[in-house]
Design an enzyme around this catalytic site. Sequence first.
Site, PDB file in Angstrom:
ATOM      1  N   ASP A 173       3.396  -5.226   2.278  1.00 33.58           N
ATOM      2  CA  ASP A 173       4.456  -6.398   2.171  1.00 33.58           C
ATOM      3  C   ASP A 173       4.233  -6.984   3.496  1.00 33.58           C
ATOM      4  OD1 ASP A 173       4.995  -5.753  -0.452  1.00 33.58           O
ATOM      5  OD2 ASP A 173       6.810  -4.617  -0.044  1.00 33.58           O
TER       6      ASP A 173
ATOM      7  N   ARG B 193       7.571 -13.716   0.382  1.00 29.51           N
ATOM      8  CA  ARG B 193       7.118 -13.172   1.709  1.00 29.51           C
ATOM      9  C   ARG B 193       6.153 -14.332   2.005  1.00 29.51           C
ATOM     10  NH1 ARG B 193       9.594  -8.671   2.169  1.00 29.51           N
ATOM     11  NH2 ARG B 193       9.476  -7.212   0.368  1.00 29.51           N
TER      12      ARG B 193
ATOM     13  N   SER C 170       0.132   2.792  -5.435  1.00 31.43           N
ATOM     14  CA  SER C 170       1.043   1.972  -5.829  1.00 31.43           C
ATOM     15  C   SER C 170       2.475   2.717  -5.761  1.00 31.43           C
ATOM     16  CB  SER C 170       0.937   1.088  -7.027  1.00 31.43           C
ATOM     17  OG  SER C 170       2.179   0.501  -7.829  1.00 31.43           O
TER      18      SER C 170
ATOM     19  N   GLN D  40       5.077   1.728  -6.936  1.00 31.23           N
ATOM     20  CA  GLN D  40       5.850   1.426  -8.242  1.00 31.23           C
ATOM     21  C   GLN D  40       5.361   2.222  -9.421  1.00 31.23           C
ATOM     22  OE1 GLN D  40       5.074  -2.790  -8.660  1.00 31.23           O
ATOM     23  NE2 GLN D  40       6.832  -3.331  -6.888  1.00 31.23           N
TER      24      GLN D  40
ATOM     25  N   LYS E 154       0.113  -9.698  -6.138  1.00 29.25           N
ATOM     26  CA  LYS E 154       1.572  -9.629  -5.891  1.00 29.25           C
ATOM     27  C   LYS E 154       2.349 -10.935  -6.255  1.00 29.25           C
ATOM     28  CE  LYS E 154       1.490  -5.526  -3.670  1.00 29.25           C
ATOM     29  NZ  LYS E 154       2.605  -4.772  -4.131  1.00 29.25           N
TER      30      LYS E 154
HETATM   31  C1  S3P Z   1       7.305  -1.547  -3.857  1.00 30.83           C
HETATM   32  C2  S3P Z   1       6.017  -1.415  -3.638  1.00 30.83           C
HETATM   33  C3  S3P Z   1       4.927  -2.152  -3.420  1.00 30.83           C
HETATM   34  C4  S3P Z   1       5.590  -3.394  -2.535  1.00 30.83           C
HETATM   35  C5  S3P Z   1       6.684  -3.850  -3.499  1.00 30.83           C
HETATM   36  C6  S3P Z   1       7.881  -2.833  -3.377  1.00 30.83           C
HETATM   37  C7  S3P Z   1       8.216  -0.501  -4.401  1.00 30.83           C
HETATM   38  O1  S3P Z   1       4.321  -2.516  -4.389  1.00 30.83           O
HETATM   39  O2  S3P Z   1       4.613  -4.261  -2.518  1.00 30.83           O
HETATM   40  O3  S3P Z   1       7.134  -5.048  -2.811  1.00 30.83           O
HETATM   41  O4  S3P Z   1       9.424  -0.669  -4.062  1.00 30.83           O
HETATM   42  O5  S3P Z   1       7.987   0.443  -4.795  1.00 30.83           O
HETATM   43  P1  S3P Z   1       3.082  -1.882  -4.957  1.00 30.83           P
HETATM   44  O6  S3P Z   1       3.701  -0.015  -5.187  1.00 30.83           O
HETATM   45  O7  S3P Z   1       2.711  -1.930  -6.521  1.00 30.83           O
HETATM   46  O8  S3P Z   1       1.994  -1.569  -4.140  1.00 30.83           O
END
Ligand code: S3P
Length: 450
Positions: free
Chosen positions: A315, A388, A166, A168, A342
């Site tokens: 995504d 999405r 991830s 994030q 998600k």
């Molecule tokens: C994102 C990371 C992804 C993605 C999200 C945006 C980001 O999530 O699905 O729309 O900006 O870091 P994950 O890191 O949880 O997979």
Amino acid sequence: MELRVKRASRIDLEITVPGDKSISHRAVIVAALSNGVCTLRGFLPSEDCMHTVNAMRALGIKIEQPEPTTLLVHGKRRLLTAPDKEINCGNSGTTMRLLAGLLAGQKFESRLVSDSALSKRPMDRVIAPLSEMGASVVAEGPERTPPLRIQGGSLRGIHYQPSVASAQVKGAMLLAGLFARGKTTVKQPIPTRNHMEKVLNYFLVRTTTEDDGSVTIFGEQVPESRDFDIPGDISSAAFWLVAAGAQRRGHLLIRDVGLNDTRTALLGVLLRMGAQVREAVDDVEQLEPRGVVEVTGVPLKATVIQGKEVPQLIDELPILSIAGALASGKTTIRHAEELRVKESDRIAAIAHNLRAMGAQVSELSDGLEIHGPAPLHGARLPSFGDHRIAMAFAVAGLFAEGETVIQDAECIRESYPGFEAVLEEFTNPKRMQISTPVIGSLAPAPAEEG
Ligand code: S3P
């Protein structure tokens, strides 16, 4: 709001797409920590990103917005002040998880709240490492879900291996690591988008990335204020690349779009499915590559999407599922269990809506099997409150017999203001702008099917 979609006309179009969502969130945060005023251009003024802007304002940062896509962020040398009330992240998981990392490094207490959909999403993935670094992060919802109450303070750098791939989580840890003593290393199971690293590096914060993909940040650095132009969002471009790529002789050119190779796996999938796709980077000066993408459509062939590719196009899986329904053969998506957590359970949402349009789909625990080419028919489809899903099925509607209605389509504003205007260009040939190929000379698409 309902979005009504008719079958597409022949597509021959040149467009741009709004600023990259992931980069927009990160640029505002890092600029706010810098030592001066930063002008961010090409910012995505979507609901999600505005939640991050408002959060930074609540933490004492002055942010002006002279135009929707331009921000003047007055960095205060990492000095943030306690918010006087809870911070609302709306439906933006990126806002909540990145801020959790940032707030873990602050000496005051804060509380992050969200809308009901984000309140169901897992936060343990950030709570565990931030707690190990020394912050107190308490999830007030059931099963470690939001709201989050954070008391930060003196963090220590750690070496951490998250179990989920991830960006994030990585981003949250790097932001916390900026405020920690020593170095913080994140070793992900599979590499994810590297925007946090690139944005930090652009603002002259040092990080290192090893061959095994582990990323390290050294604590206590101050980002250097700079101006930054954010490229267009390849995940927004994806809807139109599939729409053109699945239409025989459809042609689309997208300029000034981000071409960071941790985000472009979709282009490889479209190539595998038979579409003609070219990309050309024309600027890397600001570390985030940007350029032109061009696609010429053909009758698509089925493919398999799995393994390391998945985090690099996570995504894009809703719109690639539509490509799968239009392609001949069985398209399989595996190792994508993250889709279940998600903005909606995207596996269930895709299966539900594709079936409602007449496609044959099997739901797997970690993906989907989609049998094509499906003669799609229009239907009334729920958006599941997921931007999405709403946009992917609007594109499906371009290939369906009769009218498709996307219900509760206002969620599109979370990531793509202006989506409907481009959709309209796909169905209304009068307004179409004819484009000419720019990347080499493309061979004509095959005249006959198969
Ligand atoms: C994102 C990371 C992804 C993605 C999200 C945006 C980001 O999530 O699905 O729309 O900006 O870091 P994950 O890191 O949880 O997979």
